[in-house]
Design a protein around this motif. Sequence first.
Motif, PDB file in Angstrom:
ATOM      1  N   UNK A 137       0.609  -1.329   0.395  1.00  0.00           N
ATOM      2  CA  UNK A 137       0.224  -0.023  -0.085  1.00  0.00           C
ATOM      3  C   UNK A 137       0.549   1.440  -0.219  1.00  0.00           C
ATOM      4  N   UNK A 138       2.105   1.470  -0.620  1.00  0.00           N
ATOM      5  CA  UNK A 138       2.976   2.620  -1.332  1.00  0.00           C
ATOM      6  C   UNK A 138       4.015   2.502   0.478  1.00  0.00           C
ATOM      7  N   UNK A 139       4.963   2.737  -0.167  1.00  0.00           N
ATOM      8  CA  UNK A 139       6.194   3.351   0.685  1.00  0.00           C
ATOM      9  C   UNK A 139       6.437   4.325   1.370  1.00  0.00           C
ATOM     10  N   UNK A 140       6.597   5.063   2.301  1.00  0.00           N
ATOM     11  CA  UNK A 140       6.808   5.945   3.231  1.00  0.00           C
ATOM     12  C   UNK A 140       8.171   6.214   2.865  1.00  0.00           C
ATOM     13  N   UNK A 141       9.118   5.320   3.327  1.00  0.00           N
ATOM     14  CA  UNK A 141      11.085   5.726   2.760  1.00  0.00           C
ATOM     15  C   UNK A 141      11.657   4.184   2.617  1.00  0.00           C
ATOM     16  N   UNK A 142      12.075   4.786   2.123  1.00  0.00           N
ATOM     17  CA  UNK A 142      13.236   3.320   1.919  1.00  0.00           C
ATOM     18  C   UNK A 142      15.021   3.754   1.566  1.00  0.00           C
ATOM     19  N   UNK A 143      15.061   3.122   3.231  1.00  0.00           N
ATOM     20  CA  UNK A 143      16.457   2.939   2.932  1.00  0.00           C
ATOM     21  C   UNK A 143      17.832   2.225   2.223  1.00  0.00           C
ATOM     22  N   UNK A 144      18.246   2.524   1.031  1.00  0.00           N
ATOM     23  CA  UNK A 144      19.741   2.062   0.147  1.00  0.00           C
ATOM     24  C   UNK A 144      20.788   1.487   1.854  1.00  0.00           C
ATOM     25  N   UNK A 145      20.743   0.328   1.408  1.00  0.00           N
ATOM     26  CA  UNK A 145      22.258   0.173   2.176  1.00  0.00           C
ATOM     27  C   UNK A 145      23.428  -0.031   1.095  1.00  0.00           C
ATOM     28  N   UNK A 146      23.765  -0.310   1.759  1.00  0.00           N
ATOM     29  CA  UNK A 146      25.629  -1.344   1.561  1.00  0.00           C
ATOM     30  C   UNK A 146      24.850  -2.798   0.447  1.00  0.00           C
ATOM     31  N   UNK A 147      25.300  -3.027  -0.754  1.00  0.00           N
ATOM     32  CA  UNK A 147      24.559  -4.049  -1.266  1.00  0.00           C
ATOM     33  C   UNK A 147      25.671  -4.690  -2.662  1.00  0.00           C
ATOM     34  N   UNK A 148      25.141  -5.106  -3.591  1.00  0.00           N
ATOM     35  CA  UNK A 148      25.074  -4.950  -4.817  1.00  0.00           C
ATOM     36  C   UNK A 148      24.847  -3.766  -5.567  1.00  0.00           C
ATOM     37  N   UNK A 149      26.357  -3.089  -5.835  1.00  0.00           N
ATOM     38  CA  UNK A 149      26.362  -1.389  -6.446  1.00  0.00           C
ATOM     39  C   UNK A 149      25.178  -1.398  -7.022  1.00  0.00           C
ATOM     40  N   UNK A 150      24.784  -2.332  -8.663  1.00  0.00           N
ATOM     41  CA  UNK A 150      23.837  -2.338  -9.402  1.00  0.00           C
ATOM     42  C   UNK A 150      22.655  -2.231  -9.061  1.00  0.00           C
ATOM     43  N   UNK A 151      22.419  -2.996  -7.738  1.00  0.00           N
ATOM     44  CA  UNK A 151      20.944  -2.773  -6.382  1.00  0.00           C
ATOM     45  C   UNK A 151      20.788  -1.491  -6.540  1.00  0.00           C
ATOM     46  N   UNK A 152      22.124  -0.733  -6.071  1.00  0.00           N
ATOM     47  CA  UNK A 152      21.963   0.354  -5.218  1.00  0.00           C
ATOM     48  C   UNK A 152      21.936   1.529  -5.547  1.00  0.00           C
ATOM     49  N   UNK A 153      22.067   1.573  -6.563  1.00  0.00           N
ATOM     50  CA  UNK A 153      21.543   2.425  -7.943  1.00  0.00           C
ATOM     51  C   UNK A 153      20.043   2.374  -8.873  1.00  0.00           C
ATOM     52  N   UNK A 154      19.921   1.247  -8.409  1.00  0.00           N
ATOM     53  CA  UNK A 154      18.390   1.320  -9.214  1.00  0.00           C
ATOM     54  C   UNK A 154      17.366   1.556  -7.832  1.00  0.00           C
ATOM     55  N   UNK A 155      17.461   0.649  -6.772  1.00  0.00           N
ATOM     56  CA  UNK A 155      16.803   1.235  -5.873  1.00  0.00           C
ATOM     57  C   UNK A 155      17.053   2.676  -5.769  1.00  0.00           C
ATOM     58  N   UNK A 156      17.921   3.607  -5.929  1.00  0.00           N
ATOM     59  CA  UNK A 156      17.966   4.625  -5.345  1.00  0.00           C
ATOM     60  C   UNK A 156      17.291   5.500  -6.409  1.00  0.00           C
ATOM     61  N   UNK A 157      17.573   5.669  -7.375  1.00  0.00           N
ATOM     62  CA  UNK A 157      16.677   5.998  -8.943  1.00  0.00           C
ATOM     63  C   UNK A 157      15.295   5.307  -9.214  1.00  0.00           C
ATOM     64  N   UNK A 158      15.028   4.756  -8.625  1.00  0.00           N
ATOM     65  CA  UNK A 158      13.609   3.517  -8.718  1.00  0.00           C
ATOM     66  C   UNK A 158      12.732   5.287  -7.487  1.00  0.00           C
ATOM     67  N   UNK A 159      13.195   5.603  -6.254  1.00  0.00           N
ATOM     68  CA  UNK A 159      13.045   6.278  -5.448  1.00  0.00           C
ATOM     69  C   UNK A 159      12.671   7.868  -6.014  1.00  0.00           C
ATOM     70  N   UNK A 160      13.793   7.953  -6.772  1.00  0.00           N
ATOM     71  CA  UNK A 160      13.564   9.239  -6.949  1.00  0.00           C
ATOM     72  C   UNK A 160      12.112   9.278  -8.808  1.00  0.00           C
ATOM     73  N   UNK A 161      12.525   8.647  -9.104  1.00  0.00           N
ATOM     74  CA  UNK A 161      11.242   8.116 -10.408  1.00  0.00           C
ATOM     75  C   UNK A 161      10.049   8.059  -9.840  1.00  0.00           C
ATOM     76  N   UNK A 162      10.008   7.462  -8.927  1.00  0.00           N
ATOM     77  CA  UNK A 162       8.621   6.880  -7.979  1.00  0.00           C
ATOM     78  C   UNK A 162       7.962   8.526  -6.855  1.00  0.00           C
ATOM     79  N   UNK A 163       9.191   9.158  -6.162  1.00  0.00           N
ATOM     80  CA  UNK A 163       8.605  10.099  -6.157  1.00  0.00           C
ATOM     81  C   UNK A 163       8.908  10.170  -4.237  1.00  0.00           C
ATOM     82  N   UNK A 164       9.790   8.554  -3.726  1.00  0.00           N
ATOM     83  CA  UNK A 164       9.330   7.706  -2.009  1.00  0.00           C
ATOM     84  C   UNK A 164      10.177   8.730  -1.904  1.00  0.00           C
ATOM     85  N   UNK A 165      10.882   8.767  -1.155  1.00  0.00           N
ATOM     86  CA  UNK A 165      11.951  10.008  -0.293  1.00  0.00           C
ATOM     87  C   UNK A 165      12.688   8.485   0.051  1.00  0.00           C
ATOM     88  N   UNK A 166      14.206   8.388   0.487  1.00  0.00           N
ATOM     89  CA  UNK A 166      15.185   7.464   0.769  1.00  0.00           C
ATOM     90  C   UNK A 166      16.148   7.686   1.402  1.00  0.00           C
TER      91      UNK A 166
END
Length: 328
Positions: A137-166
Motif C-alpha cells: 500500500x505504498x512506501x513512506x521511506x526506503x533505506x538504500x544500504x550497502x549491497x550489490x552496487x547496481x542494486x543500490x543504483x537502481x533502488x536509489x533512482x527508482x525512489x527518485x522516479x516514484x517520489x519515494x523519500x530515501x
Amino acid sequence: MPIAIAGSIATDHLMTFTGRFADSLVVDQLDKISVSFLAHRLEIRRGGVAANICFGMAGLGQRPILVGAVGEDFSDYRSWLERHGVDCTSVHVSETQHTARFVCTTDDDMAQIATFYAGAMSEAREIELGPIAQRVGGLDLVLVGPDDPEAMRRHTQECRDRGIPFVADPSQQLAFSDGEFIKQLVDGAEYLITNEYESHLTAQKTGWSQDEINDRVRYRVTTLGKDGARITGADIDPIEVPAAREVTRADPTGVGDAFRAGFLTGVNSGIPLRQSAELGSMLATYVLETIGTQEYELGRGRFLERLADSYGAESAEIIAPHISCPHR
C-alpha cells in the motif's frame, strides 16, 4: 507506515585459531603459499546490514520490509527474522547461488584471514521496488544500504522516479566506489547516514564540499562512535546526541546498524529527531553489550529505564508510546 530496508543479507562464519598466523608464513615463499590452520571454535552468526536493521526495528515494534537477495539456504534465517516480526516476503531467492557469506579466522594476535562471498547478493539488482510498494500500500521511506552496487543504483533512482523519500546509507561501499557513483546514491536523499570517516570520504571522492553535500540532502546524520551522533539540516539547528550509557562492552559489530534501526523507528513514529537519535543510541548500546548482531533481547520496561538514565525522563516519556518490544 511501511519502511523498506534494502541491503546486504549474510551469514558470518567466525573461527578462532590458537596460535599465530605469522609463525606459519614464510615471507619469501608467499607466492607459493599452501597452508591450513586448525580452528578450535566456530561461531555462525546472522548478519548483513539490511537484516540487522530490520531485526532491530522489529524488536521495537515496527514491521520493516526486508529487501535483498539470498540463496535457497536462507530458510532457517528467514524463519528467525519472521518470528521476530520482519516482513521477508519481498526477499529475492536465487536458484543458483548461496546466501552471501563472510568466513573469517582470527589468531591470538587478533590478525585475521577472511573471505567474503557475495553469492546471491549480485541478484539484488533484479529487485524492483514498485511491486513491493503496491503489495504493502505504498512506501513512506526506503533505506538504500550497502549491497550489490547496481542494486543500490537502481533502488536509489527508482525512489527518485516514484517520489519515494530515501535514506542514503552507502557505508562499506564507499571505499570501493568512485565519485560519480557516490553522487548518484546521495543526491536528493531525505537522510544521509555515515560515520565521521565516511563523511570525509564522501566529500573527498565526490569533490563536493561538506556544505555542498548538505545542500543535496534534507538531513545529515553522522555517527561519532563513543561521542554519539550529530544531525544537521537546512531547517534545523545542529543536534548533538551523546552515546547512551553502557553496562559493558562485548563486541562492536553491528552497532551502527542498531543505531539506524532505532533512529528509523523514531522517524517512522513521528518522534522528534533528537529523541529518534537517542532511541538509536540506546539500541546500539544493547548490541555493543552482546556478542552477535541479532542476539540481544529487549524488555520494554528496562529499555525505557536505561533510556531515561541516559537522556532524562522527558525523552523516555516522548518515546514510550511508540515502542512495544513485542518479541522478547
